[in-house]
Design an enzyme around this catalytic site. Structure first.
Site, mmCIF file in Angstrom:
data_model
loop_
_atom_site.group_PDB
_atom_site.id
_atom_site.type_symbol
_atom_site.label_atom_id
_atom_site.label_comp_id
_atom_site.label_asym_id
_atom_site.label_seq_id
_atom_site.Cartn_x
_atom_site.Cartn_y
_atom_site.Cartn_z
ATOM 1 C CE LYS A 1 51.207 0.923 40.582
ATOM 2 N NZ LYS A 1 50.494 2.013 39.872
ATOM 3 N NE ARG B 1 49.943 5.872 33.372
ATOM 4 C CZ ARG B 1 50.150 5.560 34.645
ATOM 5 N NH1 ARG B 1 51.345 5.701 35.178
ATOM 6 N NH2 ARG B 1 49.166 5.122 35.399
ATOM 7 C CG HIS C 1 46.204 7.282 37.275
ATOM 8 N ND1 HIS C 1 45.926 6.948 38.581
ATOM 9 C CD2 HIS C 1 47.561 7.310 37.193
ATOM 10 C CE1 HIS C 1 47.061 6.782 39.259
ATOM 11 N NE2 HIS C 1 48.065 7.002 38.438
ATOM 12 N NE ARG D 1 42.829 3.537 40.083
ATOM 13 C CZ ARG D 1 42.338 4.595 39.427
ATOM 14 N NH1 ARG D 1 41.040 4.732 39.238
ATOM 15 N NH2 ARG D 1 43.161 5.507 38.954
ATOM 16 C CE1 TYR E 1 85.279 -2.298 41.907
ATOM 17 C CE2 TYR E 1 83.015 -2.196 42.712
ATOM 18 C CZ TYR E 1 84.099 -2.932 42.247
ATOM 19 O OH TYR E 1 83.993 -4.289 42.125
ATOM 20 C CB CYS F 1 79.950 -2.571 45.332
ATOM 21 S SG CYS F 1 81.297 -1.621 46.061
ATOM 22 C CG ASP G 1 76.987 -8.515 45.067
ATOM 23 O OD1 ASP G 1 75.918 -8.943 44.626
ATOM 24 O OD2 ASP G 1 78.052 -8.500 44.413
HETATM 25 C C1 LIG Z 1 49.772 2.848 40.739
HETATM 26 C C2 LIG Z 1 48.400 3.265 40.464
HETATM 27 C C3 LIG Z 1 47.543 3.643 41.517
HETATM 28 C C4 LIG Z 1 48.013 3.848 42.930
HETATM 29 O O1 LIG Z 1 48.744 5.052 43.004
HETATM 30 P P1 LIG Z 1 49.304 5.588 44.411
HETATM 31 O O2 LIG Z 1 49.832 6.923 44.106
HETATM 32 O O3 LIG Z 1 50.384 4.613 44.805
HETATM 33 O O4 LIG Z 1 48.184 5.562 45.361
HETATM 34 C C5 LIG Z 1 46.222 3.878 41.204
HETATM 35 N N1 LIG Z 1 45.768 3.757 39.940
HETATM 36 C C6 LIG Z 1 46.574 3.436 38.902
HETATM 37 C C7 LIG Z 1 46.036 3.350 37.530
HETATM 38 C C8 LIG Z 1 47.920 3.182 39.126
HETATM 39 O O5 LIG Z 1 48.715 2.869 38.106
#
Ligand SMILES: *Cc1c(COP(=O)(O)O)cnc(C)c1O
Length: 374
Positions: free
Chosen positions: A36, A134, A166, A222, A267, A314, A316
């Site tokens: 992602k 979540r 998750h 994952r 700045y 800044c 850029d």
């Molecule tokens: C981003 C994400 C992961 C991966 O998480 P890491 O901590 O980067 O390994 C796995 N599952 C879900 C649902 C996520 O959103």
């Protein structure tokens, strides 16, 4: 060579090595490399190819557009997308053989309708909220969503191939919440199987749990962050986990000039030179994803030495006070990299600005060209 005076250089051999290492951690479980957010800033398509070459049997993305981009680039492997709002192009995804997460009853309704439109069943992964707070449904509503999913399966509109969840605190090794989430997950799976789901994959583990909690690997892990060679575990270097950071951010100096003692820099003049010195301008700024909070705190490497950013970052540009160093316009500055040659790492930047390594690599802007090695 691009005209941009800075670039993200991505070591694809490091990505492949990390994915191979994660497959060893996963043992018999399959690996879904999470790509992602443009592969955490590393580049969706090249990283995905490297991950497939290294044996990732699954890829995971948040957005449907990311999944469709992978299919357009020719990826044909198992692919899961998990984030969409009502009205999303689900039929197109089903036709493209993209597995879809179902996080809520409304989503199941839209997936059903989309499968009828596509003329083939949708492969779905029901999302259980085991305590992350979540996405997905908590256990009481889970039972209802399950019944509807199994009914849709009987109609031939969906195949419930996965149950997933998750973890909220897997980076805190042995934290009680991991055990608690694990128990809810086991119960959710039991209910799904009792309702008549034939699950291909049950999956819960992110990078931290892949590395530290074999008990929650199930059929599929994952990892995102660890695939890029960064450590999700506080105080644990990637090398200790057998991982290697794949991203280096570098730029060429655009100006080097003498400056007197007492000169305010950038700045707001939040930095003042202490003696006669040289100032060097680095052509990267917050428009490229450099955190403005890095002003006067983060370090970069030039000619084998580290320099702290002088004054405010800044849009850029940012400035270094390099004293008597031998340097000229065109010399290369490393903002962060794997750390082999004494350059700062993404982890060092995260600590300097009070964030996590995830954010440092992911926020590098799309306007900075990506270059691929290995
Ligand atoms: C981003 C994400 C992961 C991966 O998480 P890491 O901590 O980067 O390994 C796995 N599952 C879900 C649902 C996520 O959103």
């Amino acid at each position: 060579m691009s005209s941009y005076p800075a670039r993200v250089s991505v070591d694809l051999s490091a990505i492949r090595g990390n994915v191979e290492r994660l497959r060893e951690y996963a043992g018999p479980a399959q690996v879904m490399v999470v790509v992602k957010a443009d592969a955490y800033g590393h580049g969706l398509i090249p990283v995905s190819r490297a991950a497939r070459d290294a044996g990732a049997s699954w890829l995971g993305v948040a957005q449907l557009s990311e999944a469709l981009a992978l299919r357009n680039a020719g990826d044909t492997g198992r692919l899961l997308a998990w984030l969409y709002a009502p009205g999303a192009p689900l039929a197109e995804c089903i036709s493209a053989d993209i597995d879809l997460s179902v996080p809520a009853p409304w989503a199941l309704g839209e997936v059903r309708a989309a499968a009828a439109e596509a003329g083939r069943p949708a492969r779905i992964h029901l999302k259980l909220d085991t305590g992350m707070g979540r996405s997905g449904q908590f256990l009481p509503e889970w039972t209802l969503m399950l019944q509807e999913a199994v009914a849709a399966q009987t109609e031939g509109l969906v195949e419930v191939v996965g149950v997933w969840s998750h973890l909220a605190r897997a980076d805190e090794v042995d934290h009680d919440s991991v055990r608690a989430q694990f128990e809810v997950f086991a119960e959710g799976i039991r209910l799904a199987e009792a309702a008549g789901a034939h699950l291909e994959v049950r999956h819960l583990a992110n990078s931290a749990a892949t590395l530290t909690e074999p008990a929650v690997h199930y059929d599929l892990v994952r990892p995102g962050l660890a695939s890029y060679g960064l450590s999700p575990l506080p105080g644990v270097e990637p090398s200790r986990l057998g991982l290697r950071p794949a991203m280096r951010l570098e730029a060429e100096l655009t100006v080097v000039k003498d400056a007197p003692a007492g000169q305010g820099v950038s700045y707001g003049h939040t930095y003042t030179t202490r003696s006669d010195t040289q100032l060097a301008v680095v052509p990267l700024g917050y428009g490229d994803g450099i955190p403005r909070h890095a002003s006067n705190v983060a370090e970069v490497q030039l000619g084998g030495h580290r320099y702290r950013i002088a004054g405010r970052v800044c849009m850029d540009q940012l400035v270094l006070d390099i004293g008597e160093a031998q340097a000229a316009a065109g010399d290369r500055v490393i903002l962060f990299g794997p750390g082999d040659d004494g350059e700062p790492t993404a982890q060092d930047w995260a600590e300097a600005v009070g964030t996590i390594n995830y954010e440092i690599v992911t926020r590098v802007g799309a306007r900075v060209p990506r270059e691929y090695l290995g």
